[in-house]
Design an enzyme around this catalytic site. Structure first.
Site, mmCIF file in Angstrom:
data_model
loop_
_atom_site.group_PDB
_atom_site.id
_atom_site.type_symbol
_atom_site.label_atom_id
_atom_site.label_comp_id
_atom_site.label_asym_id
_atom_site.label_seq_id
_atom_site.Cartn_x
_atom_site.Cartn_y
_atom_site.Cartn_z
ATOM 1 N N ARG A 1 -0.931 -3.940 -6.525
ATOM 2 C CA ARG A 1 -0.433 -3.182 -5.381
ATOM 3 C C ARG A 1 -1.546 -2.254 -4.898
ATOM 4 O O ARG A 1 -2.295 -1.686 -5.700
ATOM 5 C CB ARG A 1 0.791 -2.358 -5.762
ATOM 6 N N HIS A 2 -1.636 -2.089 -3.604
ATOM 7 C CA HIS A 2 -2.632 -1.182 -3.012
ATOM 8 C C HIS A 2 -2.452 0.245 -3.524
ATOM 9 O O HIS A 2 -1.392 0.615 -4.037
ATOM 10 C CB HIS A 2 -2.519 -1.208 -1.485
ATOM 11 N N GLN B 1 6.486 1.642 5.136
ATOM 12 C CA GLN B 1 5.279 1.205 5.833
ATOM 13 C C GLN B 1 5.421 -0.186 6.417
ATOM 14 O O GLN B 1 5.020 -0.429 7.538
ATOM 15 C CB GLN B 1 4.082 1.220 4.872
ATOM 16 N N HIS C 1 1.097 -5.847 -1.719
ATOM 17 C CA HIS C 1 2.005 -4.725 -1.480
ATOM 18 C C HIS C 1 3.181 -4.738 -2.454
ATOM 19 O O HIS C 1 3.555 -5.787 -2.981
ATOM 20 C CB HIS C 1 2.500 -4.782 -0.036
ATOM 21 N N GLU D 1 2.963 -6.915 3.637
ATOM 22 C CA GLU D 1 4.226 -6.361 3.147
ATOM 23 C C GLU D 1 5.409 -6.856 3.968
ATOM 24 O O GLU D 1 5.256 -7.386 5.074
ATOM 25 C CB GLU D 1 4.150 -4.822 3.196
ATOM 26 N N ASN E 1 3.290 6.618 1.619
ATOM 27 C CA ASN E 1 3.854 6.498 0.271
ATOM 28 C C ASN E 1 4.253 7.882 -0.235
ATOM 29 O O ASN E 1 5.339 8.063 -0.783
ATOM 30 C CB ASN E 1 2.863 5.914 -0.717
#
Length: 181
Positions: free
Chosen positions: A7-8, A20, A138, A82, A14
């Site tokens: 995951r980023h 997002q 994501h 995502e 966040n």
């Protein structure tokens, strides 16, 4: 083949608990530091290739990881983005529910996301037939992939956390990081 779905790192959205989705929100300073931490953890193993989503928060996370591992990002695949949340992107869940209830206009269904996630990971693995592949993407995408491949309900990984699977397209088994709800 082993894949690590990463995951980023963190973004300001966040931090503010804003959805997002497909909005292109950049990493914040914490997110860049988390990406470096993820790279350090990945450096304990051998990786042959790295790919990422086209959204900048994943792309920059992948760039940081690739630089630390002495690699280049081979591909940015738009199918790794995502889940689309439609008109509620930028809102918190409470704001979205207050405004629209539980039917959010333009939201990609979870079932559609699961099908897309499995197809996208399978396609990337087929195009990059290596022993060890890093895919930076994501949180909800990773959870959808894990749910679809295990048939169980898993949790969304934390920012810059990796979930590892072994197998081949169409036959993935979790080996590390999957946490059941």
């Amino acid at each position: 083949m082993q894949i690590a779905l990463v995951r980023h790192g963190q973004t300001d959205w966040n931090l503010d608990l804003r959805m997002q989705g497909t909005s292109d929100i950049p990493l914040n300073d914490t997110g860049r530091a988390q990406a470096l931490e993820a790279a350090v953890l990945l450096a304990d193993d051998r990786w042959d290739a790295i790919v990422s989503s086209t959204l900048s928060r994943a792309a920059v996370t992948a760039d940081i990881i690739a630089e630390r591992l002495g690699m280049e990002v081979l591909e940015r695949d738009p199918r790794l983005v995502e889940r689309a949340y439609g008109e509620v992107e930028g809102l918190t869940k409470a704001e979205a529910t207050e405004r629209f209830g539980t039917a959010w206009p333009g939201e990609e269904s979870y079932e559609a996301l699961q099908r897309r996630a499995v197809a996208a990971v399978d396609a990337v693995a087929e195009r990059h037939a290596v022993d060890h592949l890093v895919i930076v993407t994501h949180g909800t995408f990773i959870r959808a992939f894990a749910d679809a491949t295990t048939g169980l309900e898993t949790r969304t990984p934390r920012n810059a956390e990796s979930i590892r699977f072994e197998g081949a397209p169409g036959a993935w088994t979790p080996v590390e990081g999957v946490v059941l709800v």
